[in-house]
Design a protein around this motif. Sequence first.
Motif, PDB file in Angstrom:
ATOM      1  N   UNK A 128      42.072  44.233  48.826  1.00 49.70           N
ATOM      2  CA  UNK A 128      43.386  44.765  48.415  1.00 49.70           C
ATOM      3  C   UNK A 128      43.363  45.045  46.913  1.00 49.70           C
ATOM      4  N   UNK A 129      43.740  46.275  46.538  1.00 50.49           N
ATOM      5  CA  UNK A 129      43.791  46.661  45.137  1.00 50.49           C
ATOM      6  C   UNK A 129      45.134  47.352  44.859  1.00 50.49           C
ATOM      7  N   UNK A 130      45.695  47.148  43.680  1.00 52.30           N
ATOM      8  CA  UNK A 130      46.951  47.840  43.337  1.00 52.30           C
ATOM      9  C   UNK A 130      46.728  49.359  43.316  1.00 52.30           C
ATOM     10  N   UNK A 131      47.708  50.092  43.819  1.00 48.70           N
ATOM     11  CA  UNK A 131      47.583  51.558  43.814  1.00 48.70           C
ATOM     12  C   UNK A 131      47.698  52.122  42.406  1.00 48.70           C
TER      13      UNK A 131
ATOM     14  N   UNK B 277      43.951  43.096  39.423  1.00 44.72           N
ATOM     15  CA  UNK B 277      42.752  43.883  39.737  1.00 44.72           C
ATOM     16  C   UNK B 277      42.439  43.912  41.232  1.00 44.72           C
ATOM     17  N   UNK B 278      42.948  42.976  41.928  1.00 48.71           N
ATOM     18  CA  UNK B 278      42.723  42.985  43.370  1.00 48.71           C
ATOM     19  C   UNK B 278      42.026  41.723  43.859  1.00 48.71           C
ATOM     20  N   UNK B 279      41.883  41.633  45.175  1.00 49.30           N
ATOM     21  CA  UNK B 279      41.294  40.438  45.776  1.00 49.30           C
ATOM     22  C   UNK B 279      40.470  40.838  47.001  1.00 49.30           C
ATOM     23  N   UNK B 280      39.452  40.042  47.274  1.00 47.72           N
ATOM     24  CA  UNK B 280      38.616  40.237  48.457  1.00 47.72           C
ATOM     25  C   UNK B 280      38.616  38.947  49.271  1.00 47.72           C
ATOM     26  N   UNK B 281      38.942  39.054  50.557  1.00 49.51           N
ATOM     27  CA  UNK B 281      38.967  37.891  51.449  1.00 49.51           C
ATOM     28  C   UNK B 281      37.920  38.111  52.548  1.00 49.51           C
ATOM     29  N   UNK B 282      37.082  37.110  52.756  1.00 49.40           N
ATOM     30  CA  UNK B 282      35.995  37.210  53.739  1.00 49.40           C
ATOM     31  C   UNK B 282      36.270  36.302  54.935  1.00 49.40           C
TER      32      UNK B 282
END
Length: 569
Positions: free
Chosen positions: A504-507, A530-535
């Motif tokens: 997920x990243x801000x538009x 800046x956003x996040x990554x979930x695995x």
Amino acid sequence: MRKIISAIAIILGLVALVVGIGQRTIWAPPETLTASFSQPPAAAPVTLIQSGVGTVSGQPSVITIKGEGKFSASMVRSSDAEAWVGKAAHTNVTGVDVTNKVLEATAVTGEDNVPNPVGGDIFEATEKADKTMTYHWTNPDDGSWTLLVAADGKAAAPTDITVTWPGDTATPLSMPLIIIGALLIAGGLAGAVFRPKPRGGSGGGRRAAARESEAATGTLPQVQDPEDPKGTSTAQKVVATLGVLAMVVLPSTPALASATPSPKEGVNKEEQVYPVVMQGQLERILEAISKSVATADKSKDAKDLDERTAGALKILRTENYGLRNDGVKVDPVPAVNTSVIRSAAVPTQSTASFPRSIMVVTAKDSEASTIPMAMTLTQSGPREDYKLVFATPMLPGSTFPGIAVGDTAVKMATGDAEGLTMTPKDALTRLASVMDDEKSKYADEFSKSAFLTLNAKGQNELVKANKNANITFKRTVNDKQTTVLAVPGGGVLVSGHITSETTAKPKETGGTIGLDEITAKITGAKETKKGISITYGEPVLLYIPAADSKDKVSVVAAEVVTRRASLLK
């Protein structure tokens, strides 16, 4: 002359009786025979006793093994015994030289130590002993079996071995000799005791001479017994009586029935195949795995997973333990319960080179409402135990083929297996594509599933709830964690692991994404610019039908496990 003949008959009768009785007493063959080594074999960590030693001359044998201390004897299929021994030095006892009463064996040089075989999954059963063991050979199943004898793997294995089997105690000439001897003695005695009396009256010398001539021929006078209307002679009764007495005094000993010759090897042209584990073996393995994993689940210590888990399952459980130990409120991974085996896909040995894999469906009970768990077990080598690499609850409405241990249709297969609606490798890749996008071009190739429906619904809701963010889904398949088994009906079962990454990243530059409680706990932040990554880890089990089937690929078991989250930089 009559007396000489009688004497000869008596002497011959006595000889026949002595020989006949002697065959049953002083000259009787031994009831048991024993064979051993003519000279002690060279020291080696393993002694293999082949099934030819378990039966000698068609009779079951008793094997006595003596050692200097504690040792074990493990029953194992012969091909697996060879694989387990590998390059280790060993003594191979192949049979018995019946004529010389010597064990036949070969000594193989090699490595001077092996693991302690006690408790190894590859063995059907193991018996322990201290100094002495008496073993009665029984094959657990059809096929060739071997008894693997070892101390602790480092010390020399016992080679003080004796094999005892029933001897052939039949004396077919004994009873005929006893009967003939009795008859000869009776006839001789009768000839000596009974003789004709001379008649008085006229007739002179000619009649007397004639009577003497008749007597000289040895003809017994026929005297009518007043109580024997049929005229049976007294001498005949004496002979019959002595014969009966002989049989009463020395009753016949029943001879051992000769064994039916075993069929020659190669008579059956059809290849016989056998499962890599038997039912009891599988139950023992599953119980050991269940107890080991339960211990790890309770302690939440990843080190406790080393004994009985491997691959992606071990990684997922390790990461789950770590998150929960850090106070993250994620669900625990499902418990492994193997109380009831509902189905078992066990491959045959002919196709199961190492590593070997088995798929089973188990449950805590047989209730229809209980959700069963599909599992994959893998044995990396003959000296290794089976480890759990896949354990996922079955989905509602899904089915797992009902298979019993020993079904010869179950075989090991590969990711590029043919004769299916699609290869296993393609099936996992296309499933990942469908899970990323429900409108994927492969969507119609899979049966409708609650899992796929809920996955699509959850992702759509996540996108709608975050209109100011760009959210993407990307899944990859770990090919090294894929297991394929061919099953009855021409289809295959495929267990695999998919890694899912949600980003997920801000538009807009400067935008902010708020994090939920779990993600905030993992990352240590409540929001990110800046956003996040979930695995996530997504273990799945698929059924792929045969190429000529009209059925689609179905998802049999699946789950989603949170693995980690990280802020983008």
